[in-house]
Every structure is written in C-alpha cells, then in structure tokens.
Scaffold this motif. Structure first.
Motif, PDB file in Angstrom:
ATOM      1  N   GLN A 140       0.828  -1.205   0.000  1.00 53.14           N
ATOM      2  CA  GLN A 140       0.000   0.000   0.000  1.00 53.14           C
ATOM      3  C   GLN A 140       0.866   1.261   0.000  1.00 53.14           C
ATOM      4  N   LYS A 141       1.955   1.265   0.773  1.00 53.12           N
ATOM      5  CA  LYS A 141       2.843   2.431   0.810  1.00 53.12           C
ATOM      6  C   LYS A 141       3.496   2.671  -0.548  1.00 53.12           C
ATOM      7  N   LYS A 142       4.016   1.610  -1.160  1.00 47.53           N
ATOM      8  CA  LYS A 142       4.680   1.764  -2.456  1.00 47.53           C
ATOM      9  C   LYS A 142       3.674   2.163  -3.543  1.00 47.53           C
ATOM     10  N   SER A 143       2.460   1.635  -3.444  1.00 50.46           N
ATOM     11  CA  SER A 143       1.444   1.974  -4.451  1.00 50.46           C
ATOM     12  C   SER A 143       1.061   3.444  -4.369  1.00 50.46           C
ATOM     13  N   ARG A 144       0.991   3.987  -3.170  1.00 52.83           N
ATOM     14  CA  ARG A 144       0.669   5.413  -3.031  1.00 52.83           C
ATOM     15  C   ARG A 144       1.773   6.284  -3.631  1.00 52.83           C
ATOM     16  N   LEU A 145       3.025   5.848  -3.517  1.00 47.47           N
ATOM     17  CA  LEU A 145       4.115   6.604  -4.137  1.00 47.47           C
ATOM     18  C   LEU A 145       4.002   6.573  -5.660  1.00 47.47           C
ATOM     19  N   ILE A 146       3.612   5.426  -6.207  1.00 43.87           N
ATOM     20  CA  ILE A 146       3.441   5.316  -7.663  1.00 43.87           C
ATOM     21  C   ILE A 146       2.281   6.196  -8.124  1.00 43.87           C
ATOM     22  N   ILE A 147       1.193   6.228  -7.347  1.00 45.23           N
ATOM     23  CA  ILE A 147       0.031   7.049  -7.715  1.00 45.23           C
ATOM     24  C   ILE A 147       0.392   8.532  -7.713  1.00 45.23           C
ATOM     25  N   SER A 148       1.141   8.969  -6.715  1.00 40.47           N
ATOM     26  CA  SER A 148       1.551  10.381  -6.650  1.00 40.47           C
ATOM     27  C   SER A 148       2.516  10.725  -7.773  1.00 40.47           C
ATOM     28  N   ARG A 149       3.356   9.779  -8.155  1.00 43.56           N
ATOM     29  CA  ARG A 149       4.295  10.041  -9.247  1.00 43.56           C
ATOM     30  C   ARG A 149       3.568  10.165 -10.578  1.00 43.56           C
ATOM     31  N   LEU A 150       2.502   9.366 -10.761  1.00 43.39           N
ATOM     32  CA  LEU A 150       1.725   9.441 -12.007  1.00 43.39           C
ATOM     33  C   LEU A 150       0.752  10.618 -12.015  1.00 43.39           C
ATOM     34  N   GLY A 151       0.558  11.246 -10.855  1.00 43.20           N
ATOM     35  CA  GLY A 151      -0.326  12.413 -10.789  1.00 43.20           C
ATOM     36  C   GLY A 151      -1.795  12.083 -10.914  1.00 43.20           C
ATOM     37  N   LEU A 152      -2.204  10.927 -10.445  1.00 44.31           N
ATOM     38  CA  LEU A 152      -3.610  10.526 -10.534  1.00 44.31           C
ATOM     39  C   LEU A 152      -4.389  11.097  -9.353  1.00 44.31           C
ATOM     40  N   LYS A 153      -5.577  11.603  -9.628  1.00 45.44           N
ATOM     41  CA  LYS A 153      -6.412  12.193  -8.599  1.00 45.44           C
ATOM     42  C   LYS A 153      -7.306  11.112  -7.986  1.00 45.44           C
ATOM     43  N   MET A 154      -6.705  10.297  -7.142  1.00 39.50           N
ATOM     44  CA  MET A 154      -7.400   9.208  -6.481  1.00 39.50           C
ATOM     45  C   MET A 154      -6.717   8.930  -5.143  1.00 39.50           C
ATOM     46  N   LYS A 155      -7.460   8.316  -4.250  1.00 42.76           N
ATOM     47  CA  LYS A 155      -6.938   7.994  -2.922  1.00 42.76           C
ATOM     48  C   LYS A 155      -7.018   6.493  -2.719  1.00 42.76           C
ATOM     49  N   LEU A 156      -5.871   5.864  -2.503  1.00 41.22           N
ATOM     50  CA  LEU A 156      -5.812   4.428  -2.249  1.00 41.22           C
ATOM     51  C   LEU A 156      -6.063   4.190  -0.765  1.00 41.22           C
ATOM     52  N   SER A 157      -7.169   3.538  -0.456  1.00 35.96           N
ATOM     53  CA  SER A 157      -7.558   3.374   0.947  1.00 35.96           C
ATOM     54  C   SER A 157      -7.148   2.031   1.534  1.00 35.96           C
ATOM     55  N   ASP A 158      -7.110   0.975   0.719  1.00 34.88           N
ATOM     56  CA  ASP A 158      -6.810  -0.337   1.283  1.00 34.88           C
ATOM     57  C   ASP A 158      -6.354  -1.276   0.177  1.00 34.88           C
ATOM     58  N   LYS A 167      -3.084 -12.597  -6.485  1.00 38.52           N
ATOM     59  CA  LYS A 167      -3.918 -11.485  -6.920  1.00 38.52           C
ATOM     60  C   LYS A 167      -4.117 -10.539  -5.752  1.00 38.52           C
ATOM     61  N   ALA A 168      -4.241  -9.243  -6.052  1.00 37.81           N
ATOM     62  CA  ALA A 168      -4.488  -8.229  -5.023  1.00 37.81           C
ATOM     63  C   ALA A 168      -5.553  -7.264  -5.526  1.00 37.81           C
ATOM     64  N   THR A 169      -6.446  -6.892  -4.626  1.00 36.51           N
ATOM     65  CA  THR A 169      -7.503  -5.928  -4.941  1.00 36.51           C
ATOM     66  C   THR A 169      -7.149  -4.604  -4.289  1.00 36.51           C
ATOM     67  N   PHE A 170      -7.128  -3.538  -5.089  1.00 34.72           N
ATOM     68  CA  PHE A 170      -6.793  -2.198  -4.608  1.00 34.72           C
ATOM     69  C   PHE A 170      -8.087  -1.390  -4.518  1.00 34.72           C
ATOM     70  N   TYR A 171      -8.458  -0.983  -3.307  1.00 39.84           N
ATOM     71  CA  TYR A 171      -9.668  -0.199  -3.078  1.00 39.84           C
ATOM     72  C   TYR A 171      -9.286   1.283  -3.074  1.00 39.84           C
ATOM     73  N   TYR A 172     -10.018   2.082  -3.845  1.00 44.74           N
ATOM     74  CA  TYR A 172      -9.691   3.502  -3.946  1.00 44.74           C
ATOM     75  C   TYR A 172     -10.974   4.322  -4.000  1.00 44.74           C
ATOM     76  N   THR A 173     -10.828   5.602  -3.696  1.00 45.91           N
ATOM     77  CA  THR A 173     -11.916   6.573  -3.813  1.00 45.91           C
ATOM     78  C   THR A 173     -11.448   7.698  -4.727  1.00 45.91           C
ATOM     79  N   ALA A 174     -12.389   8.218  -5.512  1.00 46.15           N
ATOM     80  CA  ALA A 174     -12.070   9.305  -6.447  1.00 46.15           C
ATOM     81  C   ALA A 174     -13.346  10.070  -6.756  1.00 46.15           C
ATOM     82  N   ASP A 175     -13.196  11.367  -6.938  1.00 48.79           N
ATOM     83  CA  ASP A 175     -14.340  12.213  -7.276  1.00 48.79           C
ATOM     84  C   ASP A 175     -14.725  12.086  -8.746  1.00 48.79           C
TER      85      ASP A 175
END
Length: 392
Positions: A140-158, A167-175
């Motif tokens: 989860q920590k590394k994925s948040r760094l990748i999301i911030s580097r790509l500039g995506l407007k989303m929040k990885l919650s779990d 397999k892994a499921t990434f739960y996120y919230t976005a407007d």
C-alpha cells in the motif's frame, strides 16, 4: 474487548492477536451475527442448508456452496473458489440463518454464480495466506508513491491480497473518473501479481477501515449497519440542529447516519405543531416564529416591529390563535398568553430545599471556616505565650 486468542500483558491489558479481522474465535470480528439456531436439530429427513457465509478482510462477506458436504462450524478457515485461483476465508455463519442473510442481500439460493467451497484450509494454505496478508501494508505504501508520481487524482484506501497470493484488490476513492491503465501496468510489474482496481464510496471506505465516532463508540457502519440510507440536511432541520458541517459530518465526510435514528420520533412529535411560516395576527401587529422546543411543546414568537422580545407560548395556545386568525379575528396581544404560561411555570418550580443542594458553594464553606479557626488558634497561643513571658 478481546477474544481468547489475544494474549494479555502484565497489567491485564489485551495485546491483540494481530490477526486484523481474521480471528478464528469470532469475537473480534465486524458485522457478527449470533447463530441462535446452532443448538437446534433439524426435522427428520431435512438436509442442512448447503450454502455458508464466508468472511474475508474488513468484514467483506460472500456466500459459497458446500458441494462436498463438509462439516463446517463458525470460525473454520476454508479455501473457496475464485477466478482465478482460490481464496482463504473464515466461516461466519452456517445453517438456516444463511437464508435470512441471503434474503436481506437479495441473493437467490438457485443462483448459478454462487461459487463453491473447495476444502478446509491446510497448514500450507494458512501459511501462504498469512505471508500474503503481511505484505499488504508495504504494498500500500509503495502503491501510493506510484500514484503520486503518475499524478492521478485518487486515494488508495486499502489493499487486500487473495488467499493464494497471486492477486491483489486495490480499493480507492475518487471524485472523477480515473484512467489507471498505466497504473495497473506498473503495479503488476512491480509486485508480480494480478491487479484488480475497485472503486468504493466514502461511506464504504469508512466502514472498511473503521474508527471511533464523536460519541466515543465504534462507527455504526463498521459494526452493525448493513445498508447506507441517504441522509439529507432536512433531517437536521426537523430536529432543530444547527447546520454546522463540522458537527454533522462523520469520518467519511458525509452527514452522520445517526441523524436518521430519531427522525421518526421528531416527525411524530411535529404533527401537532403549526407550520413555522404562519404569522400570528394581533392588534399590536403580526408576530413571527423564532424557535421551538419539540418535546416540551413550546414555541417562541416575537413581534415584527420588536424582534428582540420573545414570547413563549404552548402549541395549544398557538393553534388557538391561528384558528381565531382564520376566522378574521385578531387577539389583543401575545402577553396575555405568555403571562399565563410564566405564572404556571413559577408555580410548578416551587419546591422546598431540604439538604441545601441549590447552593453551588456549599462544599467551599467548611474550608473557609477551618482556615479561620486555625488562624484564631495560632493568635490565641501566641498571646498566651507573650502573657506568660511578661508575668515571669
């Protein structure tokens, strides 16, 4: 609160079993259902219900068919069918109560999409499952760094790993809608697994993560609340609450679900109240509604020309004035009704003080007396010593 699997420290405080929602005893879980039919036997010739409810991380549950007729009990760790591979979960409910849960979630028992239970989990299955679960925080920590580097407007919650670790499921919230095709490529290449992105709402995110509400208890959505009904600001208006977003909003940022709990009681109490937009016509001028006390049955009105002075009336008095106004009759003034109400309130508040509990400083008086007595005793002793010295 802890279960029998949680160890305790020297002071008696539970250290926790560190299972994070995978407790085998079933007393630390979210959304538990007590099986009150567990000790009752089925009628002769009736087979037990072949579908069981399986719980996964953070209260996520699903229904799986027991095609191999395994002897399952609540708390058993089982391997279930997924696509692809298999997942590991804990049995949360069996028997006839599963039918009730399926009816609530509108799932038919004849549905062909219900997957099956493979087997009870072996030691190897549990070891692989535990290893995969321990990776979730770091991923989860590394994925948040990748999301911030790509500039995506989303929040990885779990992040939730599958039981076989493939397999892994990434739960996120976005407007807004997010294009995460590049993100999936980088996540799959970095962690060498299948990636599934799942968008959840703000209320679902709060229910998955849990927390403590402003009331001091665990969040309703993560403990017992199963459906999220819409909450509007009209619920706060009916309960005469100030529209302060900091007090009315929960941890999800939306209006608190508990605003709906007492709304029906307020709606029933408001049936006898007149509408606030009705003015009272008097000979002194029209009177405008200011505020009300719903359960005491009081309403405050003030003249339009003198809004500072408020007059307290009962609901019966207000309805009586409105009835007279509909017949084109104006009352002389509101003071006649409000004076009668104040006189009744004074008579009702008369009581006899027996123990002196009306005094706020009743505990302070003995302290001052003791200090004065000590000073008087000291002065008396000093004077006595001085007289003895003079006599010598």
């Amino acid at each position: 609160m802890s279960c029998t699997s949680c160890s305790s420290s020297i002071d008696g405080l539970p250290l926790g079993c560190k299972n994070n929602g995978a407790c085998a005893s079933g007393s630390c879980d979210k959304m538990n259902v007590f099986d009150w039919l567990a000790n009752m036997s089925l009628p002769d010739g009736q087979k037990p219900f072949d579908i069981a409810e399986i719980r996964f991380k953070n209260g996520r549950k699903g229904f799986y068919r027991n095609t191999k007729e395994l002897q399952l009990c609540i708390g058993d760790v089982v391997a279930v069918e997924t696509s692809p591979g298999h997942d590991i979960g804990v049995v949360s409910l069996t028997g006839e109560l599963v039918k009730v849960q399926m009816r609530k979630k509108k799932v038919s028992s004849d549905n062909e999409d219900i997957k099956q239970i493979y087997r009870k989990a072996s030691e190897k299955d549990i070891e692989i499952w535990t290893t995969a679960r321990n990776k979730e925080k770091e991923v989860q920590k590394k994925s948040r760094l990748i999301i911030s580097r790509l500039g995506l407007k989303m929040k990885l919650s779990d992040v939730e790993f599958q039981g076989d670790g493939n397999k892994a499921t990434f739960y996120y919230t976005a407007d807004d809608r997010v294009d995460f095709r590049q993100l999936i490529r980088e996540l799959a290449g970095t962690f060498s697994l299948r990636v599934e992105m799942k968008q959840v709402g703000l209320r679902q995110e709060a229910s998955r993560l849990g927390g403590i509400g402003s009331c001091g208890r665990e969040l309703c959505c993560s403990t017992w609340l199963t459906d999220f009904r819409s909450v509007s600001t009209s619920a706060a208006r009916y309960q005469q609450l100030s529209l302060n977003p900091q007090k009315l909003a929960g941890q999800c940022g939306k209006l608190k679900c508990c605003l709906n709990y007492e709304l029906d009681s307020y709606m029933d109490a408001l049936k006898s109240f007149p509408k606030p937009n009705i003015w009272l016509q008097t000979e002194k001028g029209p009177a405008i509604f200011q505020k009300m006390d719903i359960f005491k049955g009081w309403m405050w009105y003030a003249y339009k020309e003198n809004p500072i002075t408020w007059h307290k009336l009962t609901v019966e008095q207000t309805n009586e004035i409105i009835k007279l106004n509909k017949g084109n009759t104006k009352v002389s003034s509101l003071e006649e009704y409000s004076l009668e109400l104040e006189f009744d309130a004074i008579e009702a508040s008369n009581f006899t003080d027996v123990v002196g509990q009306d005094s706020l400083t009743r505990f302070d008086k003995p302290k001052f007396k003791k200090k004065r007595n000590r000073k008087n005793n000291r002065n008396f002793r000093n004077n006595k010593k001085n007289l003895q010295k003079k006599n010598k």
